[in-house]
Design an enzyme around this catalytic site. Sequence first.
Site, short mmCIF file in Angstrom:
data_model
loop_
_atom_site.label_atom_id
_atom_site.label_comp_id
_atom_site.label_asym_id
_atom_site.label_seq_id
_atom_site.Cartn_x
_atom_site.Cartn_y
_atom_site.Cartn_z
N TYR A 120 0.83 -1.20 0.00
CA TYR A 120 0.00 0.00 0.00
C TYR A 120 0.86 1.25 0.00
CZ TYR A 120 0.93 0.97 4.98
OH TYR A 120 1.53 1.30 6.18
N GLU A 155 12.07 2.73 14.36
CA GLU A 155 11.12 3.71 13.83
C GLU A 155 9.82 3.63 14.61
OE1 GLU A 155 9.76 2.90 9.80
OE2 GLU A 155 9.87 0.74 10.15
N HIS A 175 -1.20 -21.26 -0.18
CA HIS A 175 -0.07 -20.38 0.08
C HIS A 175 0.72 -20.05 -1.19
CE1 HIS A 175 -1.12 -21.79 4.06
NE2 HIS A 175 -0.32 -20.87 4.60
N ARG A 234 7.97 4.06 -4.87
CA ARG A 234 8.08 3.09 -3.78
C ARG A 234 7.06 1.96 -3.94
NH1 ARG A 234 7.61 5.22 2.27
NH2 ARG A 234 5.46 5.41 1.63
N ARG A 259 -7.86 -20.38 -1.62
CA ARG A 259 -6.83 -20.24 -0.59
C ARG A 259 -5.75 -21.30 -0.74
NH1 ARG A 259 -5.10 -21.81 4.40
NH2 ARG A 259 -4.07 -20.14 5.56
N LYS A 303 6.55 -1.93 1.88
CA LYS A 303 5.36 -1.34 2.53
C LYS A 303 4.18 -2.29 2.37
CE LYS A 303 3.30 3.21 3.25
NZ LYS A 303 3.42 3.15 4.70
N1 PDD Z 1 2.81 5.00 7.36
N2 PDD Z 1 7.46 3.80 8.89
C1 PDD Z 1 6.34 3.07 8.89
C2 PDD Z 1 6.32 1.75 9.56
C3 PDD Z 1 5.20 3.55 8.23
O1 PDD Z 1 4.08 2.81 8.20
C4 PDD Z 1 5.24 4.83 7.60
C5 PDD Z 1 4.05 5.39 6.87
C6 PDD Z 1 6.44 5.56 7.65
C7 PDD Z 1 6.59 6.89 6.98
O2 PDD Z 1 6.55 6.79 5.59
P1 PDD Z 1 6.04 8.00 4.68
O3 PDD Z 1 6.83 9.18 5.08
O4 PDD Z 1 6.34 7.56 3.29
O5 PDD Z 1 4.57 8.17 4.95
C8 PDD Z 1 7.53 5.00 8.29
C9 PDD Z 1 1.59 5.36 6.67
C10 PDD Z 1 1.37 6.82 6.65
C11 PDD Z 1 0.45 4.55 7.26
O6 PDD Z 1 0.67 3.36 7.48
O7 PDD Z 1 -0.64 5.08 7.46
#
Ligand code: PDD
Length: 289
Positions: free
Chosen positions: A33, A182, A102, A52, A100, A149
Amino acid sequence: MSRVAYVNGQYIRHKDAAVHVEDRGYQFADGVYEVCEVWNGQIVDMPRHLDRLDRSLRELRIDWPMSRQAMEFVVSEVVRRNMVHNGIVYVQVTRGVAKRDHFFPGSDVAPSVVVTARSASPAVAAAQAEKGIAVVTYPENRWPRVDIKTVALLPNVLAKQNAKENGGKEAWYVDTDGNVTEGGSTNAWIVTKDGVLVTRPAESGILKGITRAVVLDLVAREGISFEERPFSLEEALEAREAFVTAASTLVMPVVRIDDTVVGNGHPGSVATRLRDAFHTATDLKAVVA
Ligand code: PDD
C-alpha cells in the site's frame, strides 16, 4: 455527498465497496500500500510514492494492476470525486483473488486494487503539532523486510494500541541493541543534546519514508547539522528534541518518550522549522475539480 472508493476498475459508493472473501490481501496480507498526503487540493509527492509502490510490488513479485499513468489518474480521480482538499489518499494492491493456497496463483489471476481518500482537518493537525505527542517504546518484533510497505501491519497495530493504552499517540520500536528503529507508522528523529539532527539510515530496519526523504532535502537546503546513523533509546531520552515523520502526520514533534519529558517538554525549534517549511520541498500535483 457520499464517499467513493475505486475497486478493481469501478468507482463505487464507499459504503458498498468490497473485495472478494478470497482476496489474498485478506487471507495472507499478500499486498502492499501507499498513503499520500493531500494538501490544499494537491497530491503530495505522488511520483515518489509510486516509485516506492513499484519497488514494493517488485519485491513481492506482484504485477502492476494498471499502467502507472492510469494509476496517477485513478488516484487523482478518487481525491476529486471525494472532494478532499486536505487529507490522505490510500492505494492498496494485493496479489488478487484465488482459492486459498499459500503458493502464488497462476498468471491468470489479476492483482486487486483499491483506492480511497478521506479528509482530515489541518487545524486539528496544527493544534496537535503545537502541543507535540507522547511516544511509548515497544520491543522490535517485526520481520526483517520492513523496507517493503506491506499491508501486514499486525505488529504495528499491537505496538500502536499499546502506546494508546499508555497515553501515547505513537509507538517507538527499540531493537535488541537498544536502538530506536522507527515508529509504528512513522520514521523517528532526534536532535541530540549537542544540537545534531539524527535519523537512522534506511538501509535496514525501517521503511524508507517519503516524508523522511523530503525532510532530508530540507535539511540539506537549510544547512541543518545532521548525521544519518542509528541512535539509542538512551540517547533519545537525553535529546533536546524528538519528532516523527509520515505522510499522515508530516513533521510531528515528540515531547515525551515513555515517562521522560523530551527537552523542555515543548515542540523543538528544528521540528517546528521543518514542519513549517515542509511543503516548499515537496512535489505537488493539483487535483482539477
Ligand atoms: N505509514 N514507517 C512506517 C512503519 C510507516 O508505516 C510509515 C508510513 C512511515 C513513513 O513513511 P512516509 O513518510 O512515506 O509516509 C515510516 C503510513 C502513513 C500509514 O501506514 O498510514
